[in-house]
Design a protein around this motif. Structure first.
Motif, PDB file in Angstrom:
ATOM      1  N   VAL A  90      10.182 -16.844 -31.336  1.00 61.92           N
ATOM      2  CA  VAL A  90      11.052 -17.713 -30.527  1.00 61.92           C
ATOM      3  C   VAL A  90      10.261 -18.921 -30.020  1.00 61.92           C
ATOM      4  CG1 VAL A  90      12.351 -17.845 -28.365  1.00 61.92           C
ATOM      5  CG2 VAL A  90      12.679 -15.903 -29.885  1.00 61.92           C
ATOM      6  N   ALA A  91       9.034 -18.705 -29.566  1.00 63.02           N
ATOM      7  CA  ALA A  91       8.212 -19.807 -29.061  1.00 63.02           C
ATOM      8  C   ALA A  91       7.855 -20.794 -30.166  1.00 63.02           C
ATOM      9  CB  ALA A  91       6.946 -19.251 -28.414  1.00 63.02           C
ATOM     10  N   VAL A  92       7.444 -20.277 -31.315  1.00 63.15           N
ATOM     11  CA  VAL A  92       7.107 -21.165 -32.439  1.00 63.15           C
ATOM     12  C   VAL A  92       8.346 -21.939 -32.891  1.00 63.15           C
ATOM     13  CG1 VAL A  92       6.351 -21.211 -34.850  1.00 63.15           C
ATOM     14  CG2 VAL A  92       5.124 -19.825 -33.186  1.00 63.15           C
ATOM     15  N   GLY A  93       9.495 -21.269 -32.949  1.00 66.84           N
ATOM     16  CA  GLY A  93      10.733 -21.948 -33.324  1.00 66.84           C
ATOM     17  C   GLY A  93      11.091 -23.050 -32.353  1.00 66.84           C
ATOM     18  N   ALA A  94      10.883 -22.815 -31.054  1.00 60.95           N
ATOM     19  CA  ALA A  94      11.169 -23.845 -30.055  1.00 60.95           C
ATOM     20  C   ALA A  94      10.227 -25.036 -30.214  1.00 60.95           C
ATOM     21  CB  ALA A  94      11.061 -23.259 -28.657  1.00 60.95           C
ATOM     22  N   VAL A  95       8.956 -24.772 -30.509  1.00 61.16           N
ATOM     23  CA  VAL A  95       7.995 -25.862 -30.720  1.00 61.16           C
ATOM     24  C   VAL A  95       8.372 -26.663 -31.961  1.00 61.16           C
ATOM     25  CG1 VAL A  95       5.586 -26.361 -31.320  1.00 61.16           C
ATOM     26  CG2 VAL A  95       6.115 -24.750 -29.480  1.00 61.16           C
ATOM     27  N   VAL A  96       8.757 -25.982 -33.032  1.00 60.08           N
ATOM     28  CA  VAL A  96       9.154 -26.679 -34.265  1.00 60.08           C
ATOM     29  C   VAL A  96      10.402 -27.524 -34.014  1.00 60.08           C
ATOM     30  CG1 VAL A  96      10.037 -26.319 -36.610  1.00 60.08           C
ATOM     31  CG2 VAL A  96       8.055 -25.037 -35.817  1.00 60.08           C
ATOM     32  N   LEU A  97      11.363 -26.993 -33.282  1.00 55.08           N
ATOM     33  CA  LEU A  97      12.565 -27.766 -32.957  1.00 55.08           C
ATOM     34  C   LEU A  97      12.238 -28.982 -32.092  1.00 55.08           C
ATOM     35  CD1 LEU A  97      15.157 -24.940 -32.241  1.00 55.08           C
ATOM     36  CD2 LEU A  97      15.257 -26.620 -34.080  1.00 55.08           C
ATOM     37  N   ALA A  98      11.348 -28.810 -31.116  1.00 53.03           N
ATOM     38  CA  ALA A  98      10.953 -29.934 -30.263  1.00 53.03           C
ATOM     39  C   ALA A  98      10.217 -31.005 -31.075  1.00 53.03           C
ATOM     40  CB  ALA A  98      10.079 -29.437 -29.121  1.00 53.03           C
ATOM     41  N   PHE A  99       9.367 -30.577 -31.985  1.00 50.26           N
ATOM     42  CA  PHE A  99       8.667 -31.537 -32.843  1.00 50.26           C
ATOM     43  C   PHE A  99       9.656 -32.304 -33.715  1.00 50.26           C
ATOM     44  CE2 PHE A  99       6.740 -32.477 -36.997  1.00 50.26           C
ATOM     45  CZ  PHE A  99       5.773 -33.378 -36.597  1.00 50.26           C
ATOM     46  N   GLY A 100      10.608 -31.597 -34.303  1.00 47.86           N
ATOM     47  CA  GLY A 100      11.620 -32.259 -35.122  1.00 47.86           C
ATOM     48  C   GLY A 100      12.461 -33.233 -34.330  1.00 47.86           C
ATOM     49  N   TRP A 101      12.847 -32.839 -33.113  1.00 49.34           N
ATOM     50  CA  TRP A 101      13.628 -33.741 -32.265  1.00 49.34           C
ATOM     51  C   TRP A 101      12.816 -34.983 -31.919  1.00 49.34           C
ATOM     52  CZ3 TRP A 101      12.458 -35.298 -27.272  1.00 49.34           C
ATOM     53  CH2 TRP A 101      13.425 -36.072 -26.650  1.00 49.34           C
ATOM     54  N   TYR A 102      11.534 -34.803 -31.613  1.00 47.47           N
ATOM     55  CA  TYR A 102      10.672 -35.936 -31.279  1.00 47.47           C
ATOM     56  C   TYR A 102      10.580 -36.915 -32.454  1.00 47.47           C
ATOM     57  CZ  TYR A 102       6.477 -38.594 -30.213  1.00 47.47           C
ATOM     58  OH  TYR A 102       5.585 -39.609 -29.997  1.00 47.47           O
ATOM     59  N   LYS A 103      10.372 -36.397 -33.651  1.00 47.27           N
ATOM     60  CA  LYS A 103      10.248 -37.265 -34.824  1.00 47.27           C
ATOM     61  C   LYS A 103      11.568 -37.947 -35.161  1.00 47.27           C
ATOM     62  CE  LYS A 103       6.266 -37.206 -36.673  1.00 47.27           C
ATOM     63  NZ  LYS A 103       5.425 -38.380 -36.619  1.00 47.27           N
ATOM     64  N   VAL A 104      12.680 -37.241 -35.007  1.00 50.75           N
ATOM     65  CA  VAL A 104      13.990 -37.832 -35.295  1.00 50.75           C
ATOM     66  C   VAL A 104      14.305 -38.926 -34.281  1.00 50.75           C
ATOM     67  CG1 VAL A 104      16.474 -37.345 -35.256  1.00 50.75           C
ATOM     68  CG2 VAL A 104      14.945 -35.874 -36.542  1.00 50.75           C
ATOM     69  N   SER A 105      13.915 -38.723 -33.028  1.00 52.09           N
ATOM     70  CA  SER A 105      14.235 -39.709 -31.989  1.00 52.09           C
ATOM     71  C   SER A 105      13.412 -40.984 -32.122  1.00 52.09           C
ATOM     72  CB  SER A 105      14.012 -39.105 -30.609  1.00 52.09           C
ATOM     73  OG  SER A 105      12.632 -38.884 -30.376  1.00 52.09           O
ATOM     74  N   LYS A 106      12.346 -40.980 -32.898  1.00 54.20           N
ATOM     75  CA  LYS A 106      11.489 -42.154 -33.049  1.00 54.20           C
ATOM     76  C   LYS A 106      11.999 -43.165 -34.079  1.00 54.20           C
ATOM     77  CE  LYS A 106       8.387 -41.295 -30.065  1.00 54.20           C
ATOM     78  NZ  LYS A 106       8.273 -42.163 -28.908  1.00 54.20           N
ATOM     79  N   THR A 107      12.961 -42.787 -34.870  1.00 55.45           N
ATOM     80  CA  THR A 107      13.451 -43.707 -35.902  1.00 55.45           C
ATOM     81  C   THR A 107      14.970 -43.805 -35.852  1.00 55.45           C
ATOM     82  OG1 THR A 107      13.495 -44.209 -38.249  1.00 55.45           O
ATOM     83  CG2 THR A 107      13.458 -41.890 -37.651  1.00 55.45           C
ATOM     84  N   PRO A 108      15.502 -45.018 -36.011  1.00 53.05           N
ATOM     85  CA  PRO A 108      16.957 -45.182 -35.994  1.00 53.05           C
ATOM     86  C   PRO A 108      17.587 -45.012 -37.381  1.00 53.05           C
ATOM     87  CG  PRO A 108      15.924 -47.331 -35.963  1.00 53.05           C
ATOM     88  CD  PRO A 108      14.816 -46.309 -35.922  1.00 53.05           C
ATOM     89  N   TYR A 109      16.775 -44.880 -38.409  1.00 50.74           N
ATOM     90  CA  TYR A 109      17.295 -44.825 -39.772  1.00 50.74           C
ATOM     91  C   TYR A 109      17.588 -43.385 -40.193  1.00 50.74           C
ATOM     92  CZ  TYR A 109      15.285 -49.469 -39.659  1.00 50.74           C
ATOM     93  OH  TYR A 109      14.971 -50.738 -39.299  1.00 50.74           O
ATOM     94  N   PRO A 110      18.823 -43.124 -40.604  1.00 52.49           N
ATOM     95  CA  PRO A 110      19.175 -41.754 -41.010  1.00 52.49           C
ATOM     96  C   PRO A 110      18.357 -41.247 -42.199  1.00 52.49           C
ATOM     97  CG  PRO A 110      21.153 -43.035 -40.626  1.00 52.49           C
ATOM     98  CD  PRO A 110      19.998 -43.978 -40.549  1.00 52.49           C
ATOM     99  N   ALA A 111      17.971 -42.149 -43.099  1.00 55.34           N
ATOM    100  CA  ALA A 111      17.188 -41.716 -44.257  1.00 55.34           C
ATOM    101  C   ALA A 111      15.817 -41.190 -43.836  1.00 55.34           C
ATOM    102  CB  ALA A 111      17.016 -42.870 -45.240  1.00 55.34           C
ATOM    103  N   GLU A 112      15.268 -41.705 -42.762  1.00 53.50           N
ATOM    104  CA  GLU A 112      13.989 -41.208 -42.262  1.00 53.50           C
ATOM    105  C   GLU A 112      14.152 -39.964 -41.380  1.00 53.50           C
ATOM    106  OE1 GLU A 112      12.116 -44.450 -40.265  1.00 53.50           O
ATOM    107  OE2 GLU A 112      11.711 -45.559 -42.104  1.00 53.50           O
ATOM    108  N   GLN A 113      15.358 -39.765 -40.848  1.00 54.64           N
ATOM    109  CA  GLN A 113      15.601 -38.617 -39.987  1.00 54.64           C
ATOM    110  C   GLN A 113      15.877 -37.338 -40.774  1.00 54.64           C
ATOM    111  OE1 GLN A 113      18.884 -39.805 -37.554  1.00 54.64           O
ATOM    112  NE2 GLN A 113      17.649 -41.172 -36.280  1.00 54.64           N
ATOM    113  N   MET A 114      16.460 -37.479 -41.950  1.00 56.96           N
ATOM    114  CA  MET A 114      16.892 -36.308 -42.726  1.00 56.96           C
ATOM    115  C   MET A 114      15.784 -35.307 -43.031  1.00 56.96           C
ATOM    116  SD  MET A 114      20.055 -36.336 -42.830  1.00 56.96           S
ATOM    117  CE  MET A 114      20.382 -35.060 -44.002  1.00 56.96           C
ATOM    118  N   PRO A 115      14.585 -35.742 -43.440  1.00 58.30           N
ATOM    119  CA  PRO A 115      13.542 -34.733 -43.716  1.00 58.30           C
ATOM    120  C   PRO A 115      13.188 -33.891 -42.492  1.00 58.30           C
ATOM    121  CG  PRO A 115      12.895 -36.859 -44.608  1.00 58.30           C
ATOM    122  CD  PRO A 115      14.136 -37.082 -43.807  1.00 58.30           C
ATOM    123  N   TYR A 116      13.183 -34.518 -41.319  1.00 54.85           N
ATOM    124  CA  TYR A 116      12.858 -33.765 -40.103  1.00 54.85           C
ATOM    125  C   TYR A 116      14.001 -32.836 -39.699  1.00 54.85           C
ATOM    126  CZ  TYR A 116       8.928 -36.922 -39.734  1.00 54.85           C
ATOM    127  OH  TYR A 116       7.781 -37.606 -39.984  1.00 54.85           O
TER     128      TYR A 116
END
Length: 120
Positions: A20-46
């Motif tokens: 659960v802790a590792v999953g929460a960290v992975v989700l937080a990392f993905g959210w952080y990376k997605v929030s840094k770019t406005p382009y959907p093509a760059e958000q999809m991999p995360y």
């Protein structure tokens, strides 16, 4: 009891909370990376990698925690059954078996609905 012995005893709970802790960290990392770019093509991999993997880790961790709780309940029920069996075996009353069958039948049978609870 030292910490290592407790971890060995409750390995399933430790693993569940770890997932659960590792999953929460992975989700937080993905959210952080997605929030840094406005382009959907760059958000999809995360979203695909971090979002799906993080959610699955949280779900698997929760399943392990539920499984650990169910296992504890099964062990408790086994102990109760053993104690009841021993108590019935050591009972010196000749009618103990008949009383036990009535109790078991009463527990196994569904409860009858009361007439007060029904609507006309």
């Amino acid at each position: 009891m030292n910490t290592l012995a407790k971890v060995r005893l409750h390995w399933d709970r430790v693993s569940g909370w770890g997932l659960v802790a590792v999953g929460a960290v992975v989700l937080a990392f993905g959210w952080y990376k997605v929030s840094k770019t406005p382009y959907p093509a760059e958000q999809m991999p995360y979203i695909v990698s971090a979002g799906i993997v993080g959610a699955l880790l949280v779900v698997f961790g929760a399943a392990m925690l539920i499984s650990a709780d169910l296992r504890d309940e099964w062990h408790k029920l086994d102990r109760v059954e053993t104690l009841l069996t021993k108590a019935l075996a050591t009972s010196d009353e000749p009618s103990a078996g008949a009383d036990t069958e009535q109790v078991v039948t009463r527990i196994d049978s569904p409860r009858p609905h009361s007439a007060a609870g029904r609507r006309a």
